[in-house]
Structure formats: structure tokens, C-alpha cells
Design a protein around this motif. Structure first.
Motif, PDB file in Angstrom:
ATOM      1  N   ILE A   3      54.093  62.635  90.650  1.00 37.46           N
ATOM      2  CA  ILE A   3      54.092  61.925  91.930  1.00 37.46           C
ATOM      3  C   ILE A   3      55.526  61.580  92.302  1.00 37.46           C
ATOM      4  N   LYS A   7      54.595  63.783  98.291  1.00 42.93           N
ATOM      5  CA  LYS A   7      53.490  64.417  97.568  1.00 42.93           C
ATOM      6  C   LYS A   7      52.200  63.757  98.027  1.00 42.93           C
ATOM      7  N   VAL A   9      48.756  62.298  97.097  1.00 46.59           N
ATOM      8  CA  VAL A   9      48.122  61.726  95.913  1.00 46.59           C
ATOM      9  C   VAL A   9      46.677  61.419  96.271  1.00 46.59           C
ATOM     10  N   HIS A  36      52.682  59.928  99.316  1.00 44.08           N
ATOM     11  CA  HIS A  36      53.505  58.984  98.566  1.00 44.08           C
ATOM     12  C   HIS A  36      54.875  58.821  99.228  1.00 44.08           C
ATOM     13  N   VAL A 139      47.506  65.680  92.521  1.00 47.79           N
ATOM     14  CA  VAL A 139      48.842  65.541  93.101  1.00 47.79           C
ATOM     15  C   VAL A 139      49.231  66.921  93.615  1.00 47.79           C
TER      16      VAL A 139
END
Length: 160
Positions: A3, A7, A9, A36, A139
Motif C-alpha cells: 500500500i 494504490k 485498497v 490511498h 491492493v
């Protein structure tokens, strides 16, 4: 894949107060999906997720300052009921949008007496230390369209 900023998540979570009273959970419903590094989450949880990866599970304690902040007594005000003219069924617990000197803000009705209404502009979790139980489901890299829109798109693409 770890992460990091930009990205996507997808995770399950349960959040509790310091006495471990459950406040909210995604485990019995859909997991939370977000990009993120965009400020979607409270700062303490976003920091705790950094460098985690698919399959990781963890528990993290987050102080109120890194969650929804401390409570501010100045955000509790008693105002004339006349300011709420046109709102049907005004009752304690109701969330409303109010125009303030700092712009529009959500307030919660916490008291009603005669022609006075008391509202609280604090977040309901302000001043509370939190504990999160987290499971990272997936992820992946965010698509350019997701980054441009600022949110995760479902399997069918963007629905707006």
C-alpha cells in the motif's frame, strides 16, 4: 504489492472505542474500497496502512488527535428554533447542514427546549481514541480514470 499513495485498497475493518464497544464494521457487508493517500481515511489509519499488503491483518490503536480530533466546546451552540423554520419533524439526533462563518457544516441536534435548539458541530467520534481491526483484501494500482475522478470504480466502470 504494498500500500502506497495512488494504490486502490480494498479492506474489511471493525472500529471500536477504547472499551472495545463496536462502533462500525464492514465484515458483515461490502469491504471498503478507496484510493490511498487521498485523505479519504482518518490520518492515523491511513498511516497504519502504509506498506501493508494483500492478506495482512492487524489491529491498531489510534489516538483521537489522529482520528477525528478533540471535541471543541465552541462547536456546541444554542440558537433560536426560528432558524430551523421549514424543517419538519425536528428532533434530537437529527443531522443537519448549517451555514457557518467557515462554510457549510454538519451539525447534530442535541437538545430542544421551547424556542431554543442546541446543536453540536463536532464529529460524533471527536475526542474518542479508536481501535481498528483490519484485513487487507486487495491492493492494486489505481487506473488513470480512478485517479482523475478521485474514487474507486466498480467492475462496470464509473457510474456517474
Amino acid at each position: 504489492m504494498k500500500i502506497a499513495n495512488d494504490k486502490v485498497v480494498i479492506m474489511h475493518y471493525a472500529v471500536m472505542d477504547k472499551e472495545e464497544n463496536l462502533i462500525d464494521s464492514s465484515y458483515d457487508s461490502q469491504p471498503l474500497a478507496f484510493i490511498h493517500g487521498t485523505g479519504f481515511l482518518i490520518p492515523g489509519l491511513e498511516d497504519a496502512l502504509q506498506d501493508k499488503q494483500q492478506g495482512d491483518t492487524f489491529v491498531v490503536d489510534i489516538a483521537a488527535d489522529d482520528a477525528y480530533g478533540q471535541r471543541h466546546d465552541g462547536l456546541v451552540q444554542t440558537v433560536p428554533k426560528a432558524l430551523f423554520a421549514g424543517i419538519d419533524d425536528l428532533d434530537v439526533g437529527m443531522q443537519l447542514r448549517a451555514q457557518t462563518d467557515q462554510g457549510e457544516q454538519t451539525v447534530i441536534v442535541i437538545g430542544m427546549e421551547d424556542d431554543q435548539i442546541t446543536v453540536d458541530g463536532n464529529h460524533p467520534l471527536a475526542g474518542i481514541d479508536l481501535k481498528f481491526d483490519v484485513e487487507i483484501i486487495e491492493v492494486r494500482d489505481a487506473t488513470s480514470e480512478e485517479l482523475a475522478h478521485g474514487h474507486v470504480h466498480g467492475e462496470g466502470g464509473c457510474e456517474h
